[in-house]
Design a protein around this motif. Structure first.
Motif, mmCIF file in Angstrom:
data_model
loop_
_atom_site.group_PDB
_atom_site.id
_atom_site.type_symbol
_atom_site.label_atom_id
_atom_site.label_comp_id
_atom_site.label_asym_id
_atom_site.label_seq_id
_atom_site.Cartn_x
_atom_site.Cartn_y
_atom_site.Cartn_z
ATOM 1 N N GLN A 196 0.884 -1.187 0.000
ATOM 2 C CA GLN A 196 0.000 0.000 0.000
ATOM 3 C C GLN A 196 0.908 1.220 0.000
ATOM 4 O O GLN A 196 1.279 1.717 1.070
ATOM 5 C CB GLN A 196 -0.865 0.042 1.250
ATOM 6 N N ASP A 197 1.282 1.669 -1.190
ATOM 7 C CA ASP A 197 2.277 2.735 -1.290
ATOM 8 C C ASP A 197 1.869 3.795 -2.298
ATOM 9 O O ASP A 197 1.136 3.492 -3.248
ATOM 10 C CB ASP A 197 3.624 2.151 -1.762
ATOM 11 N N HIS A 198 2.362 5.001 -2.085
ATOM 12 C CA HIS A 198 2.297 6.037 -3.103
ATOM 13 C C HIS A 198 3.731 6.383 -3.502
ATOM 14 O O HIS A 198 4.643 6.285 -2.672
ATOM 15 C CB HIS A 198 1.581 7.283 -2.572
ATOM 16 N N THR A 199 3.874 6.785 -4.760
ATOM 17 C CA THR A 199 5.202 7.144 -5.283
ATOM 18 C C THR A 199 5.210 8.620 -5.652
ATOM 19 O O THR A 199 4.201 9.142 -6.133
ATOM 20 C CB THR A 199 5.492 6.293 -6.543
ATOM 21 N N LEU A 200 6.324 9.285 -5.411
ATOM 22 C CA LEU A 200 6.493 10.650 -5.895
ATOM 23 C C LEU A 200 7.393 10.577 -7.119
ATOM 24 O O LEU A 200 8.542 10.126 -7.019
ATOM 25 C CB LEU A 200 7.121 11.560 -4.827
ATOM 26 N N LEU A 201 6.822 10.994 -8.235
ATOM 27 C CA LEU A 201 7.533 10.929 -9.500
ATOM 28 C C LEU A 201 8.108 12.316 -9.782
ATOM 29 O O LEU A 201 7.396 13.312 -9.695
ATOM 30 C CB LEU A 201 6.497 10.562 -10.570
ATOM 31 N N GLY A 202 9.405 12.362 -10.114
ATOM 32 C CA GLY A 202 10.010 13.642 -10.496
ATOM 33 C C GLY A 202 10.146 13.667 -12.012
ATOM 34 O O GLY A 202 10.673 12.733 -12.610
ATOM 35 N N VAL A 203 9.623 14.720 -12.621
ATOM 36 C CA VAL A 203 9.704 14.835 -14.086
ATOM 37 C C VAL A 203 10.345 16.170 -14.428
ATOM 38 O O VAL A 203 9.866 17.224 -13.999
ATOM 39 C CB VAL A 203 8.298 14.732 -14.740
ATOM 40 N N GLU A 204 11.447 16.126 -15.158
ATOM 41 C CA GLU A 204 12.085 17.368 -15.620
ATOM 42 C C GLU A 204 11.857 17.490 -17.107
ATOM 43 O O GLU A 204 12.115 16.552 -17.870
ATOM 44 C CB GLU A 204 13.581 17.336 -15.300
ATOM 45 N N LEU A 205 11.351 18.665 -17.528
ATOM 46 C CA LEU A 205 11.057 18.894 -18.944
ATOM 47 C C LEU A 205 11.898 20.063 -19.459
ATOM 48 O O LEU A 205 12.200 21.004 -18.703
ATOM 49 C CB LEU A 205 9.572 19.227 -19.127
ATOM 50 N N SER A 206 12.265 20.009 -20.723
ATOM 51 C CA SER A 206 13.090 21.080 -21.286
ATOM 52 C C SER A 206 12.233 22.297 -21.640
ATOM 53 O O SER A 206 12.728 23.311 -22.079
ATOM 54 C CB SER A 206 13.797 20.568 -22.539
ATOM 55 N N GLN A 207 10.940 22.182 -21.506
ATOM 56 C CA GLN A 207 10.013 23.271 -21.841
ATOM 57 C C GLN A 207 8.880 23.287 -20.817
ATOM 58 O O GLN A 207 8.693 22.319 -20.086
ATOM 59 C CB GLN A 207 9.432 23.029 -23.231
ATOM 60 N N ASP A 208 8.166 24.401 -20.768
ATOM 61 C CA ASP A 208 6.988 24.432 -19.898
ATOM 62 C C ASP A 208 5.876 23.616 -20.557
ATOM 63 O O ASP A 208 5.784 23.553 -21.791
ATOM 64 C CB ASP A 208 6.515 25.879 -19.700
ATOM 65 N N MET A 209 5.068 22.996 -19.726
ATOM 66 C CA MET A 209 3.940 22.223 -20.264
ATOM 67 C C MET A 209 2.783 22.406 -19.292
ATOM 68 O O MET A 209 3.009 22.439 -18.077
ATOM 69 C CB MET A 209 4.338 20.741 -20.352
#
Ligand SMILES: O=C(O)C(=O)C[C@]1(C(=O)O)C=C[C@@H](O)C=C1
Length: 287
Positions: A196-209
Motif C-alpha cells: 500500500q504505497d504512493h510514489t512521488l515521480l520527479g519529471v524534468e522537462l526542457s520546456q513548460d507544459m
C-alpha cells in the motif's frame, strides 16, 4: 459460595510478573535485531521503512481491548527506534525553523526518546545535513503549492547518492486529524514496496507544459495521478514537476518507459524520487 476475587496485592503481583515477561521479550527482541544487524554488516543503510510499516499495520489490525491503539503504535515506535540505534549511528535532521515545532513533535513521536534529533532552519539545511552525513534521515514539510524554492527539486537527479523520499508522517493518523501538517522523510534508502504505497515521480522537462497536458500523458501511461507540484526553472530553462502516483513505481517500471515515449523530446528525465507506505488512519473506536 461465590469465588473470592483476588486481592489488589495479588493483582499487582500478577502485573509484576507480566512486566518481567514483557521486559524479557524486549531484551530477546533486541538480541534478534543484533543478529539481523550482523547479517547487514557492510551495508551503509540499516533502516527498512517498509518493514517498519508492515509491523505497525499488522499490530493495528490485530489489536483488541481497552488500550488505545495509538498507545500501541507509540510503544512500538519507541522500540523500533531504539533497536535501530543498536545497529549503528542514526540521527534525524528536522525542519524546525525558530519556534515552529510542528515537524519536531511529529518526528519525536516517530523516532522515540533516544534518537538524536537536530533542528534545521531551512529545508536546504536538512538536505545539507544528509549530504554531509550529519543525519541519516531528514524530516521536511509536504510540498506546498505556493513554494517558490521547493526542496523536492533537488531530488530529481540521476546521482545515486541523492536522498529519496522514504516515508510520510505521522504514520498513524487519529480520526479527524487533518493531513495539512504532514511531513515527508528523506534518506538514502532503497525503495521497497509494502503493498500500500504512493510514489512521488520527479519529471524534468526542457520546456513548460500545462499541468493538464502532462497529467493526461501520465495517466495515458497507466500511472494513477494524485497531486501535482510545479517549479519553473529560472531563465525559461524548462520546468520540474513532482507528481504523486497512487501506486508503487520503481525505476524499472515499464510505465515509465511508456511515459518517456509519450513525452518525447520534451523529457529531460522522469524518475521515482521516493515512495511512502500509506499511513494508517485509526478508527475512532480504537484510537
Ligand atoms: O528488520 C530489520 O531489518 C531490523 O533492523 C529490525 C527493525 C525492528 O526493530 O523491527 C529495526 C529497524 C528497521 O528499520 C526495521 C525493523
Amino acid at each position: 459460595m461465590p469465588p473470592v476475587p483476588p486481592s489488589v496485592d495479588a493483582l499487582r503481583r500478577e502485573i509484576d510478573e507480566i512486566d518481567v515477561a514483557i521486559h524479557d521479550l524486549i531484551m530477546r527482541r533486541a538480541r534478534v535485531v543484533e543478529r539481523i544487524a550482523h547479517s547487514k554488516a557492510g551495508e551503509k543503510v540499516f533502516i527498512r521503512p517498509g518493514r517498519e510499516a508492515g509491523i505497525l499495520r499488522r499490530l493495528v489490525a490485530r489489536h483488541q481491548g481497552s488500550v488505545p491503539v495509538a498507545a500501541i503504535v507509540r510503544i512500538w515506535r519507541e522500540m523500533i527506534a531504539a533497536m535501530t540505534l543498536i545497529q549503528g549511528p542514526f540521527a534525524v535532521a528536522v525542519y524546525a525553523p525558530d519556534d515552529d515545532r510542528r515537524l519536531w513533535d511529529i518526528a519525536r513521536d516517530h523516532y522515540g526518546t533516544v534518537t538524536p534529533l537536530a533542528p534545521a532552519n531551512t529545508t536546504q539545511a536538512v538536505l545539507r545535513a544528509l549530504a554531509e552525513g550529519r543525519a541519516t534521515v531528514g524530516v521536511v514539510p509536504m510540498p506546498e503549492e505556493e513554494d517558490t524554492d521547493p526542496w523536492w527539486r533537488f531530488l530529481i537527479s540521476d546521482d545515486t547518492k541523492t536522498p529519496k523520499i522514504i516515508g510520510r508522517l505521522p504514520f498513524c493518523r487519529r480520526p479527524g486529524q487533518k493531513e495539512g501538517g504532514d511531513a515527508l522523510i528523506l534518506g538514502a534508502v532503497p525503495l521497497e514496496a509494502t503493498g500500500q504505497d504512493h510514489t512521488l515521480l520527479g519529471v524534468e522537462l526542457s520546456q513548460d507544459m500545462s499541468r493538464g497536458r502532462l497529467k493526461d500523458m501520465i495517466e495515458a501511461a497507466s500511472l494513477p495521478v494524485g497531486w501535482f507540484r510545479i517549479f519553473h526553472l529560472p531563465g525559461g530553462g524548462g520546468s520540474v514537476h513532482l507528481i504523486e502516483v497512487e501506486d508503487f513505481v520503481d525505476i524499472d517500471d515499464p510505465r515509465l518507459r511508456t511515459l518517456a515515449e509519450k513525452l518525447g523530446d520534451a523529457l529531460v528525465r522522469a524518475l521515482p524520487v521516493g515512495t511512502y507506505a500509506l499511513p494508517i488512519t485509526l478508527e475512532a473506536r480504537k484510537a
